[in-house]
Design an enzyme around this catalytic site. Sequence first.
Site, mmCIF file in Angstrom:
data_model
loop_
_atom_site.group_PDB
_atom_site.id
_atom_site.type_symbol
_atom_site.label_atom_id
_atom_site.label_comp_id
_atom_site.label_asym_id
_atom_site.label_seq_id
_atom_site.Cartn_x
_atom_site.Cartn_y
_atom_site.Cartn_z
ATOM 1 N N CYS A 44 18.403 20.168 33.215
ATOM 2 C CA CYS A 44 19.132 19.056 32.609
ATOM 3 C C CYS A 44 20.351 18.654 33.431
ATOM 4 O O CYS A 44 21.192 19.503 33.734
ATOM 5 C CB CYS A 44 19.567 19.469 31.203
ATOM 6 S SG CYS A 44 20.700 18.320 30.413
ATOM 7 N N TYR A 175 17.672 6.697 32.912
ATOM 8 C CA TYR A 175 16.931 6.847 31.664
ATOM 9 C C TYR A 175 16.620 5.481 31.046
ATOM 10 O O TYR A 175 15.544 5.273 30.470
ATOM 11 C CB TYR A 175 17.727 7.696 30.666
ATOM 12 C CG TYR A 175 17.773 9.157 31.011
ATOM 13 C CD1 TYR A 175 16.872 10.054 30.439
ATOM 14 C CD2 TYR A 175 18.712 9.659 31.915
ATOM 15 C CE1 TYR A 175 16.906 11.405 30.755
ATOM 16 C CE2 TYR A 175 18.756 10.999 32.239
ATOM 17 C CZ TYR A 175 17.849 11.869 31.653
ATOM 18 O OH TYR A 175 17.882 13.209 31.976
#
Length: 334
Positions: A44, A175
């Site tokens: 992440c 994203y």
Amino acid sequence: MAYVSTTGEFTRDQRYIATRITADGRDGYPVEPGRYRLVVSRACPWANRTIIVRRLLGLEDVLSMGVAGPTHDERSWTFDLDPGGQDPVLGIERLQEAFFQRYPGYDKGITVPAIVDVPTGQVVTNDFPQITIDMSLEWKQYHRPGAPELYPEALRAEIDEVNRHVFRDVNNGVYRAGFAGSQEAYDKAYHRLFDRLDWLSERLAGQRYLVGDTITEADVRLFTTLVRFDPVYHGHFKCNRSKLTEMPVLWAYARDLFQTPGFGDTIDFVHIKRHYYEVHRDINPTGIVPAGPELGNWLSEHGRESLGGRPFGDGTPPPPPKPDEVVPADHGAR
């Protein structure tokens, strides 16, 4: 957690647990060595920031770290890398358990990074932008000798401004492109991303670091996106105008940081690729993880020293990672 709007735009749920761990304990959680556990996944980018800052500041012995595996389901991250599938300090199988311990039925995102209060087993915070700032400011008395100033007072306004642009258009922008639900939303995110990368290239063409002449919080935040760009975002998220390796200034800048102690030695490319390609079945239904790209070029010369700058200012590089926190050799650049 996130959702796609009726116009196809990806929107990140930013309702994080805003409780802070502070030197004066004003939120009920005072800074105390050994009391808290930082839970991360090396996959992440948001968690990767905390791993880097913890290393640079030398907080390893006062703030322990639990590493979740690279994949998760709708119920949250699991400790499948640990013996018995349990975090050895918290004794839990899923990060979700620490959230439910404090907030039964918690209905927002179970996200990393998160800091857990070990005595109670309760999550304290998952407010990732604040966590790294507080590591610099609130945990200062426990920094290692020679720890750098990652959020110097004189540069905070500029760091904050750069961070706002980078978060909106780059960190979150990839994203917004990857999870866009319409062509219009994708096109908008794509152009904002590459316009901002061009802006960053111009800014970094004549200076080694983003703000000032030393590494700051701003560099940490940009780096964790750049290092994932070619392995994941270029193909998986359709951010494909250019690879990072085709953007000369940013590629040299990213290699400079990668080769700086505390940055590249936190990167696990295997976990990064497995997470994105295996978990995001809505955009990669087969779950096949690509074999490339080649990674040895991360260790090639970058030439950024010619711009001057002092990576750690008046401080010193961090020591090597603790033995139990070393990324496997076959998971890094080689």
